[in-house]
Design an enzyme around this catalytic site. Structure first.
Site, mmCIF file in Angstrom:
data_model
loop_
_atom_site.group_PDB
_atom_site.id
_atom_site.type_symbol
_atom_site.label_atom_id
_atom_site.label_comp_id
_atom_site.label_asym_id
_atom_site.label_seq_id
_atom_site.Cartn_x
_atom_site.Cartn_y
_atom_site.Cartn_z
ATOM 1 N N SER A 128 0.816 -1.212 0.000
ATOM 2 C CA SER A 128 0.000 0.000 0.000
ATOM 3 C C SER A 128 0.845 1.254 0.000
ATOM 4 O O SER A 128 1.957 1.269 0.518
ATOM 5 C CB SER A 128 -0.919 0.035 1.224
ATOM 6 O OG SER A 128 -1.649 1.243 1.219
ATOM 7 N N HIS A 185 -7.420 -3.401 4.790
ATOM 8 C CA HIS A 185 -6.842 -2.049 4.734
ATOM 9 C C HIS A 185 -7.628 -1.186 3.744
ATOM 10 O O HIS A 185 -8.000 -0.053 4.036
ATOM 11 C CB HIS A 185 -5.367 -2.124 4.327
ATOM 12 C CG HIS A 185 -4.795 -0.802 3.876
ATOM 13 N ND1 HIS A 185 -5.045 -0.285 2.620
ATOM 14 C CD2 HIS A 185 -4.039 0.113 4.518
ATOM 15 C CE1 HIS A 185 -4.447 0.896 2.510
ATOM 16 N NE2 HIS A 185 -3.824 1.164 3.648
ATOM 17 N N ASN A 186 -7.876 -1.738 2.568
ATOM 18 C CA ASN A 186 -8.603 -0.971 1.555
ATOM 19 C C ASN A 186 -10.044 -0.716 1.974
ATOM 20 O O ASN A 186 -10.582 0.366 1.717
ATOM 21 C CB ASN A 186 -8.564 -1.699 0.215
ATOM 22 C CG ASN A 186 -7.232 -1.510 -0.497
ATOM 23 O OD1 ASN A 186 -6.212 -1.271 0.140
ATOM 24 N ND2 ASN A 186 -7.233 -1.622 -1.802
ATOM 25 N N GLU A 189 -9.932 1.995 4.257
ATOM 26 C CA GLU A 189 -9.653 3.192 3.446
ATOM 27 C C GLU A 189 -10.971 3.761 2.890
ATOM 28 O O GLU A 189 -11.212 4.973 2.962
ATOM 29 C CB GLU A 189 -8.692 2.778 2.322
ATOM 30 C CG GLU A 189 -8.443 3.772 1.214
ATOM 31 C CD GLU A 189 -7.563 3.139 0.109
ATOM 32 O OE1 GLU A 189 -6.484 2.612 0.441
ATOM 33 O OE2 GLU A 189 -7.960 3.161 -1.071
HETATM 34 C C1 6PG Z 1 -3.196 1.468 -1.608
HETATM 35 C C2 6PG Z 1 -4.496 1.663 -2.328
HETATM 36 C C3 6PG Z 1 -4.508 1.039 -3.672
HETATM 37 C C4 6PG Z 1 -5.665 1.374 -4.602
HETATM 38 C C5 6PG Z 1 -6.855 1.985 -3.965
HETATM 39 C C6 6PG Z 1 -7.871 2.441 -4.961
HETATM 40 O O1 6PG Z 1 -3.273 0.883 -0.539
HETATM 41 O O2 6PG Z 1 -2.161 1.911 -2.094
HETATM 42 O O3 6PG Z 1 -5.482 1.081 -1.553
HETATM 43 O O4 6PG Z 1 -4.428 -0.344 -3.474
HETATM 44 O O5 6PG Z 1 -5.183 2.300 -5.523
HETATM 45 O O6 6PG Z 1 -7.417 1.098 -3.076
HETATM 46 O O7 6PG Z 1 -8.963 1.610 -4.896
HETATM 47 P P1 6PG Z 1 -10.353 1.973 -5.529
HETATM 48 O O8 6PG Z 1 -10.120 2.242 -6.968
HETATM 49 O O9 6PG Z 1 -11.197 0.763 -5.286
HETATM 50 O O10 6PG Z 1 -10.840 3.196 -4.811
#
Ligand code: 6PG
Length: 477
Positions: A128, A185-186, A189
């Site tokens: 990430s 994590h996502n 997010e």
């Molecule tokens: C990270 C981000 C990456 C991803 C985003 C975008 O941890 O660096 O999470 O993995 O770019 O999650 O995800 P979406 O397009 O689903 O918003």
């Protein structure tokens, strides 16, 4: 000189990971499906370190020291399987294949099992931090065998972000554990982003603040307990003015939030595991809803309350309340996310150290925040903590925030400002602390229409009531 690691798939993430490794003094073999990308990397960044470009899978593998470590950075799904099948036959017992993309953990489990049969280690590693993170120090969540981490760990720890000198990389657990943790994590997010977006909407709709002013509010919040990367970039985005129109940037962007799937996976698996990750679910659904253009257009005429924004000191007070509501809702979202990791860890025997997860999320990743150090402390003090909400400092903070939290949600409801994230977080808090839930009534309904039986608070066993008879006699089921 042989390379200690190789990267195949040199789009921006793969390229930046390779550069990061080279900048840290590691010799990196390079490979890409089309040779041009490999050539470009060497031409543009060759001076940053030792690269060994390879223009065939065979040459790539031959360039690697044993155990060979091959990092795959391609699209999740079929492309990943294709690349694995290209390289696995060329590798030998004990070699390591790393999938550093956002793979589904079930795919990772399947691939790990299949490659283990062939004597190879397969590491599903969550990475990430986006492009910048990959180059300057991401948070890395590798799964796979403990043995694979012996050779891979030092390299990954070396290139990861550091917080207080501690690398933001740790061995998460066997097979799919790393990708699972990255997925959550996502999900978190998504939830963080939704809560921040709702805060913006409230500050604008209820307090009447303009985006530039709200940017200031976020900047101030960023000096306190909400200090985080996402709050920081929010202030930047809100402060940005569109050059073409002179309007706030946020007003010229189409209000349809997209997603690539990791949030959706988190919610799907939350349902499978029976873990209420309502904060992540609402955030994911809010993105879906935003994209239903026609549905929204057809419903736009529905009536709502008339809005008179708060003014003066009241607006200022409201902004403080929103900070508290945001904080409390965030604690709920993280509590839920960590519960999901806990549940998967039990289900798959991963033995995940939640304190370590919080620790490696403190830096490098998108949800990095000082807040995560508090979570680390909470889980280190009590590794089997049932929920973050009951751990000392969080409990106190949320209890103190709750008046403001309730007041913000009521104001939102009164003014007709949608706050699915704040509202679901508050509902979860109230559900958890309830002495009794109306689930008892649901059991009664189920028994009534389907003889699904119920249990009693005062006696062991299952019971059924003869609802169709006048006597409504109860009998053990
Ligand atoms: C990270 C981000 C990456 C991803 C985003 C975008 O941890 O660096 O999470 O993995 O770019 O999650 O995800 P979406 O397009 O689903 O918003």
């Amino acid at each position: 000189k042989k390379a200690s690691i190789g990267v195949t798939g040199l789009a921006v993430m793969g390229r930046n990971l390779a550069r990061n490794l080279a900048r840290h003094g590691h010799t990196v073999a390079l490979h890409n499906r089309s040779d041009q990308r490999t050539r470009d990397l060497v031409e543009e960044f060759g001076s940053e370190g030792d690269f060994v470009p390879a223009y065939s899978a065979k040459d790539f593998v031959a360039a690697l020291d044993r155990p060979r470590q091959v990092v795959i950075m391609v699209k999740a799904g079929a492309p990943t399987d294709a690349v694995i099948e290209e390289f696995a036959p060329l590798l030998e017992k004990g070699d390591v294949i790393v999938d550093a993309g956002n793979a589904h953990f079930a795919d990772t489990r399947r691939r790990e099992a299949a490659l283990r049969e062939r004597g190879l280690h397969f590491v599903g590693a969550g990475v990430s931090g986006g492009e910048e993170g990959a180059l300057h120090g991401p948070s890395i969540m590798p799964g796979g065998s403990a043995e694979s981490y012996e050779s891979l760990g030092p390299l990954f720890e070396d290139i990861s972000a550091k917080v207080d000198g501690t690398p933001c990389c740790a061995h998460i657990g066997p097979d799919g554990a790393g990708h699972f943790v990255k997925m959550v994590h996502n999900g978190i997010e998504y939830s963080d982003m939704q809560l921040i977006a709702e805060s913006f909407d409230l500050l604008r709709g209820a307090a009447g603040f303009e985006p530039a002013r709200i940017a200031e509010v976020f900047r101030t919040w960023n000096t306190g307990r909400l200090d985080s990367y996402l709050i920081e970039i929010t202030a930047e985005v809100l402060g940005h003015v569109d050059a073409a129109t002179g309007k706030p940037f946020v007003d010229v962007v189409a209000d349809r939030a997209e997603q690539k799937g990791t949030g959706r996976w988190t919610v799907q698996i939350g349902l499978d595991l029976g873990i209420p990750i309502t904060g992540i679910a609402e955030a994911t659904f809010a993105r879906s809803l935003s994209g239903h253009t026609e549905l929204r257009a057809s419903a736009r005429g529905l009536s709502g309350p008339s809005r008179t924004p708060l003014a003066g000191a009241e607006a200022e007070r409201f902004a403080d309340d929103v900070e508290q509501a945001l904080y409390a809702s965030k604690v709920v979202a993280y509590a839920q996310g960590f519960n999901q990791i806990q549940a998967a860890s039990a289900e798959y025997d991963w033995n995940i150290d939640l304190g370590a997860v919080a620790s490696i999320w403190r830096g490098g990743c998108i949800i990095r925040a000082t807040f995560l150090d508090d979570i680390r402390v909470a889980f280190e003090a009590e590794p089997t903590l049932p929920t973050l909400l009951t751990s000392g400092d969080f409990r106190k903070a949320v209890e103190e925030a709750q008046d403001a939290w309730r007041s913000v949600v009521s104001t939102a409801v009164r003014l007709g400002i949608p706050t699915p994230g704040f509202s679901t977080a508050l509902a979860y808090y109230d559900e958890l602390r309830a002495q009794r839930l109306p689930a008892a009534l649901i059991q009664g309904q189920r028994d009534y229409f389907g003889a699904h039986t119920y249990q009693r608070v005062d006696r062991e066993g299952s019971f059924h009531t003869e609802w169709a008879t006048e006597a409504r006699a109860e009998r053990p089921a």
